[in-house]
Design a protein around this motif. Structure first.
Motif, PDB file in Angstrom:
ATOM      1  N   ASP A  46       0.825  -1.200   0.000  1.00  0.00           N
ATOM      2  CA  ASP A  46       0.000   0.000   0.000  1.00  0.00           C
ATOM      3  C   ASP A  46       0.861   1.253   0.000  1.00  0.00           C
ATOM      4  O   ASP A  46       0.549   2.239  -0.672  1.00  0.00           O
ATOM      5  CB  ASP A  46      -0.922  -0.017   1.227  1.00  0.00           C
ATOM      6  CG  ASP A  46      -2.018   1.025   1.126  1.00  0.00           C
ATOM      7  OD1 ASP A  46      -2.083   1.902   1.999  1.00  0.00           O
ATOM      8  OD2 ASP A  46      -2.801   0.968   0.164  1.00  0.00           O
ATOM      9  N   ASP A  49       2.090   1.803  -3.448  1.00  0.00           N
ATOM     10  CA  ASP A  49       1.021   2.363  -4.267  1.00  0.00           C
ATOM     11  C   ASP A  49       0.897   3.869  -4.033  1.00  0.00           C
ATOM     12  O   ASP A  49       0.748   4.648  -4.980  1.00  0.00           O
ATOM     13  CB  ASP A  49      -0.292   1.653  -3.936  1.00  0.00           C
ATOM     14  CG  ASP A  49      -1.444   2.160  -4.768  1.00  0.00           C
ATOM     15  OD1 ASP A  49      -1.551   1.764  -5.934  1.00  0.00           O
ATOM     16  OD2 ASP A  49      -2.244   2.966  -4.245  1.00  0.00           O
ATOM     17  N   GLU A  50       0.970   4.290  -2.783  1.00  0.00           N
ATOM     18  CA  GLU A  50       0.859   5.710  -2.473  1.00  0.00           C
ATOM     19  C   GLU A  50       2.051   6.492  -3.021  1.00  0.00           C
ATOM     20  O   GLU A  50       1.914   7.643  -3.450  1.00  0.00           O
ATOM     21  CB  GLU A  50       0.744   5.900  -0.960  1.00  0.00           C
ATOM     22  CG  GLU A  50      -0.580   5.392  -0.387  1.00  0.00           C
ATOM     23  CD  GLU A  50      -0.625   5.453   1.127  1.00  0.00           C
ATOM     24  OE1 GLU A  50       0.430   5.734   1.742  1.00  0.00           O
ATOM     25  OE2 GLU A  50      -1.700   5.215   1.698  1.00  0.00           O
ATOM     26  N   GLU A  53       1.415   7.112  -6.593  1.00  0.00           N
ATOM     27  CA  GLU A  53       0.429   8.191  -6.733  1.00  0.00           C
ATOM     28  C   GLU A  53       1.110   9.554  -6.689  1.00  0.00           C
ATOM     29  O   GLU A  53       0.763  10.463  -7.438  1.00  0.00           O
ATOM     30  CB  GLU A  53      -0.607   8.106  -5.600  1.00  0.00           C
ATOM     31  CG  GLU A  53      -1.630   7.006  -5.752  1.00  0.00           C
ATOM     32  CD  GLU A  53      -2.756   7.394  -6.694  1.00  0.00           C
ATOM     33  OE1 GLU A  53      -3.750   7.978  -6.237  1.00  0.00           O
ATOM     34  OE2 GLU A  53      -2.636   7.107  -7.896  1.00  0.00           O
ATOM     35  N   THR A  62      -5.356   8.390  -9.050  1.00  0.00           N
ATOM     36  CA  THR A  62      -6.466   7.441  -9.137  1.00  0.00           C
ATOM     37  C   THR A  62      -7.814   8.099  -8.886  1.00  0.00           C
ATOM     38  O   THR A  62      -8.796   7.817  -9.582  1.00  0.00           O
ATOM     39  CB  THR A  62      -6.242   6.285  -8.140  1.00  0.00           C
ATOM     40  OG1 THR A  62      -5.033   5.595  -8.501  1.00  0.00           O
ATOM     41  CG2 THR A  62      -7.400   5.312  -8.166  1.00  0.00           C
ATOM     42  N   HIS A  68     -12.693   5.846 -11.534  1.00  0.00           N
ATOM     43  CA  HIS A  68     -13.043   6.285 -10.182  1.00  0.00           C
ATOM     44  C   HIS A  68     -14.128   7.348 -10.222  1.00  0.00           C
ATOM     45  O   HIS A  68     -15.135   7.270  -9.498  1.00  0.00           O
ATOM     46  CB  HIS A  68     -11.793   6.817  -9.488  1.00  0.00           C
ATOM     47  CG  HIS A  68     -11.950   7.047  -8.020  1.00  0.00           C
ATOM     48  ND1 HIS A  68     -12.552   8.179  -7.506  1.00  0.00           N
ATOM     49  CD2 HIS A  68     -11.599   6.282  -6.946  1.00  0.00           C
ATOM     50  CE1 HIS A  68     -12.546   8.106  -6.183  1.00  0.00           C
ATOM     51  NE2 HIS A  68     -11.978   6.966  -5.822  1.00  0.00           N
ATOM     52  N   GLU A 394      -4.087   3.300 -13.546  1.00  0.00           N
ATOM     53  CA  GLU A 394      -4.031   1.996 -12.888  1.00  0.00           C
ATOM     54  C   GLU A 394      -5.327   1.211 -13.054  1.00  0.00           C
ATOM     55  O   GLU A 394      -5.315   0.040 -13.443  1.00  0.00           O
ATOM     56  CB  GLU A 394      -3.745   2.194 -11.396  1.00  0.00           C
ATOM     57  CG  GLU A 394      -3.694   0.926 -10.573  1.00  0.00           C
ATOM     58  CD  GLU A 394      -2.390   0.177 -10.711  1.00  0.00           C
ATOM     59  OE1 GLU A 394      -2.285  -0.918 -10.144  1.00  0.00           O
ATOM     60  OE2 GLU A 394      -1.477   0.690 -11.379  1.00  0.00           O
ATOM     61  N   MET A 395      -6.459   1.843 -12.781  1.00  0.00           N
ATOM     62  CA  MET A 395      -7.742   1.141 -12.844  1.00  0.00           C
ATOM     63  C   MET A 395      -8.116   0.819 -14.285  1.00  0.00           C
ATOM     64  O   MET A 395      -8.588  -0.285 -14.596  1.00  0.00           O
ATOM     65  CB  MET A 395      -8.829   1.981 -12.173  1.00  0.00           C
ATOM     66  CG  MET A 395      -8.576   2.243 -10.686  1.00  0.00           C
ATOM     67  SD  MET A 395      -9.837   3.300  -9.926  1.00  0.00           S
ATOM     68  CE  MET A 395     -11.212   2.154  -9.826  1.00  0.00           C
ATOM     69  N   SER A 458      -8.690   0.272  -5.018  1.00  0.00           N
ATOM     70  CA  SER A 458      -8.485   1.628  -5.516  1.00  0.00           C
ATOM     71  C   SER A 458      -9.796   2.406  -5.581  1.00  0.00           C
ATOM     72  O   SER A 458      -9.824   3.618  -5.362  1.00  0.00           O
ATOM     73  CB  SER A 458      -7.851   1.582  -6.913  1.00  0.00           C
ATOM     74  OG  SER A 458      -6.563   0.999  -6.874  1.00  0.00           O
ATOM     75  N   LYS A 461     -10.907   3.464  -1.683  1.00  0.00           N
ATOM     76  CA  LYS A 461      -9.960   4.085  -0.754  1.00  0.00           C
ATOM     77  C   LYS A 461     -10.323   5.530  -0.422  1.00  0.00           C
ATOM     78  O   LYS A 461     -10.381   5.929   0.743  1.00  0.00           O
ATOM     79  CB  LYS A 461      -8.550   4.001  -1.341  1.00  0.00           C
ATOM     80  CG  LYS A 461      -7.463   4.391  -0.370  1.00  0.00           C
ATOM     81  CD  LYS A 461      -6.096   4.113  -0.984  1.00  0.00           C
ATOM     82  CE  LYS A 461      -4.988   4.440  -0.004  1.00  0.00           C
ATOM     83  NZ  LYS A 461      -3.654   4.143  -0.583  1.00  0.00           N
TER      84      LYS A 461
END
Length: 646
Positions: A46, A49-50, A53, A62, A68, A394-395, A458, A461
């Protein structure tokens, strides 16, 4: 009416008891009953991932992505669902054209592969001379600097000529050493490596997977210790494509127990410090996919990539989105080859005195395959446009990877194999010879259901952080373990923290979202696009209810998360394909998009196909059999195997 509060109060122990490096996810898992090891490892991912970002401006992170925003925004962001990839620059287009010519010539002359049935080094060298390996390298370093959209579409075209050559370009440019050096390398590292990577002098790979580290990348064991001016590496890598002596690899290892990436030049021959681990592998049969064993292997200290944010996992994750679009391109190319091979067989094969191309079932298969191809093409264009625009993606790239790989699997078995019958298993038949190549993309760049859970994480969050954390914090501060809204004391304690969520929920229940305003498009496509947009907006309440119901146990509800994630992704495919097809000139492409959209809508609603649905799909199949489907332009038919006299 009593509220089922969504956040267990213990979650706020994050602030009281977590270490400086612990994440919200890590502590939530601990409190939810996960083991210490699982919580720490998930927290590490995690954090990575941050850190990724933070590489992007807020607009492109994201929470600002189309997938999103389609779920959570009040107004539907239709403008970022209609982007289309730009054409290649003249320099890049010249390289692409010459590369196709080289591969087609070598393939036709039987000299693309060597006596071991692997791609020849001479072929790699010849492609290097025309600039193939430098398509994603900036011109100042000797490449042609293609935008990613043009490169992704080119992978489809090259994949229809030779899938292996196309796949190697993806490995080299997307997940090999090119992307890590371009994105995270120092000026000196770029000057040293990018010209070699562009010319093909050092074709590259990325060494991340280990015997115990696949989907769990925190299980890395390969270590590097700094001794003087060199890192000394010990460990083992597995399932690494394009690994032979003389290659350059992005080597992920642990330095001081933290993930790092070294750009390592493999020696020209195996020696006491570097050995290959060879094994039989059904997929990737024309490439070298091997393991590597390092024993006191030296890499210069200056070859360590040092991103301004994050660590080796950050470097590794960055290129994966491009790799996932490339997997979708693999699917689009593979299905083109199948369809081009399916049509002449359907026109040749007779049953009961009639060619099977006139049979409804075969026409349905042709129509369905065309629909899957169009869906892949739409996602490739859209996702690569997002990446070129600066979005993290990413998504969206996860959607492309899953749809592309699952479509290739369906097409190969349910549509292609069943049409060819027993001849599918003959030596020399593209199904029998390549079935593992058609199934393996379901695993490449992340197994599909694992990626579905990542997609869902994602998605939730930001919502959880904005609305649920304040409630959990208030519950913890008040010492309330079982909130009862009939209790005035509880109500007073929780009301301030809960008010933003209550207002959001009340507004959703009363007013709802602002309906998407679609661009001008054919009515049949507009109907499907509107259905997808409406249901994407409506899914926010279902996601919210799932978060409330499961609280800290949500991470254990893998099946539920995957199922809902898949439905949301299907809506994204449906919307993107309809919008993309509306801008295409080929009427068969538009019809194929309608077929795909209707298929997805039935999957989502549980309704049975109507006679009109069957007529549309079989008519599409019949029209494609007559020619004119532009997606097949330039794709060559394959010779019929074991023909007979009708």
């Amino acid at each position: 009416e009593r509220c089922d509060w969504p956040m267990n109060p213990q979650i706020r122990e994050l602030e009281e008891h977590a270490t400086e490096t612990a994440t919200f996810v890590e502590t939530a898992l601990k409190l939810g009953g996960a083991s210490e090891e699982e919580a720490k490892k998930t927290g590490a991912l995690d954090r990575a991932d941050e850190q990724i970002e933070d590489l992007f401006a807020p607009k492109y992170q994201t929470a600002g992505s189309p997938a999103h925003r389609a779920v959570w925004d009040k107004e539907f962001p239709i403008d970022i669902f209609v982007g289309q990839a730009k054409p290649a620059s003249p320099a890049a287009q010249t390289v692409m054209d010459k590369s196709i010519e080289v591969v087609r010539r070598l393939r036709d002359s039987g000299t693309l592969f060597d006596e071991k049935n692997k791609i020849r080094q001479s072929a790699i060298d010849e492609l290097g001379k025309v600039g193939y390996w430098g398509l994603l390298v900036d011109s100042k370093y000797g490449g042609s600097g293609s935008n990613f959209g043009a490169f992704a579409r080119f992978l489809v075209k090259m994949g229809a000529v030779d899938p292996t050559t196309s796949g190697l370009a993806s490995v080299h440019g997307c997940i090999g050493a090119v992307d890590p050096v371009r994105t995270f390398g120092s000026t000196e590292q770029k000057q040293e490596y990018l010209p070699k990577l562009a010319s093909g002098e050092r074709v590259s790979a990325f060494a991340l997977t280990e015997p115990a580290a696949g989907s769990d990348l925190t299980a890395l064991r390969t270590k590097a210790e700094l001794v003087g001016d060199y890192y000394v590496v010990n460990g083992e890598k597995l399932f690494i494509t394009n690994v032979v002596p003389g290659r350059t690899v992005g080597l992920v290892c642990l330095i001081n127990n933290k993930p790092a990436v070294l750009i390592a030049d493999l020696p020209a021959q195996e020696d006491e410090t570097f050995q290959l681990k060879k094994y039989g592998l059904h997929a990737l049969k024309h490439t070298y996919n091997q393991g590597m064993i390092f024993k006191n292997f030296k890499v210069p200290k200056k070859n360590l990539l040092q991103p301004t944010r994050g660590d080796g996992l950050t470097v590794g994750y960055h290129g994966l989105n491009r790799g996932r679009v490339a997997v979708c391109a693999t699917g689009a190319a593979g299905m083109r080859l199948m369809l081009a091979n399916m049509l002449p067989w359907a026109k040749f094969r007779k049953t009961y005195g009639e060619t099977i191309v006139k049979r409804e079932l075969v026409r349905r298969r042709i129509g369905r395959m065309a629909a899957l191809i169009v869906g892949c093409d739409a996602l490739i264009d859209w996702c690569s446009w997002l990446l070129d625009e600066g979005y993290r993606g990413e998504m969206e790239c996860t959607v492309a990877k899953i749809f592309g790989s699952e479509s290739l699997k369906e097409a190969s078995i349910d549509l292609f194999m069943k049409t060819h019958g027993g001849r599918s298993f003959l030596h020399g038949h593209i199904f029998g010879d390549n079935v593992h190549e058609y199934l393996a993309p379901c695993i490449y760049e992340g197994e599909g259901e694992m990626l579905c859970m990542g997609f869902f994480k994602s998605l939730i969050k930001e919502h959880g952080h904005k609305y649920y954390e304040p409630i959990g914090k208030a519950l913890y501060a008040a010492g309330i373990k079982q909130p009862n809204m009939a209790n005035p004391a509880h109500m007073m304690k929780l009301a301030p923290a809960a008010m933003p969520w209550l207002k959001w929920r009340a507004n959703e229940m009363v007013a709802g979202p602002v309906r998407a305003k679609l661009p001008s498009m054919p009515p049949s496509l507009a109907e499907l696009a509107q259905f997808a947009a409406d249901n994407l907006q409506g899914s926010r309440l279902e996601v919210d209810r799932l978060m409330q119901k499961n609280q800290l146990k949500l991470a254990d509800r893998q099946c539920t998360m995957v199922e809902l994630s898949q439905r949301i992704q299907s809506m994204i495919v449906m919307l993107t394909t309809a919008l993309w097809a509306a801008k295409q000139s080929d009427e068969l492409v538009k019809t194929a998009a309608i077929v795909l959209g209707r298929d997805i809508r039935r999957q989502l609603t549980g309704k049975r196909p109507t006679s009109d649905d069957f007529r549309l799909t079989t008519k599409l199949g019949a029209d494609i059999a007559e020619g004119g489907f532009k997606a097949l332009a330039g794709v060559e038919e394959v010779e019929l195997l074991m023909p007979y006299t009708p």
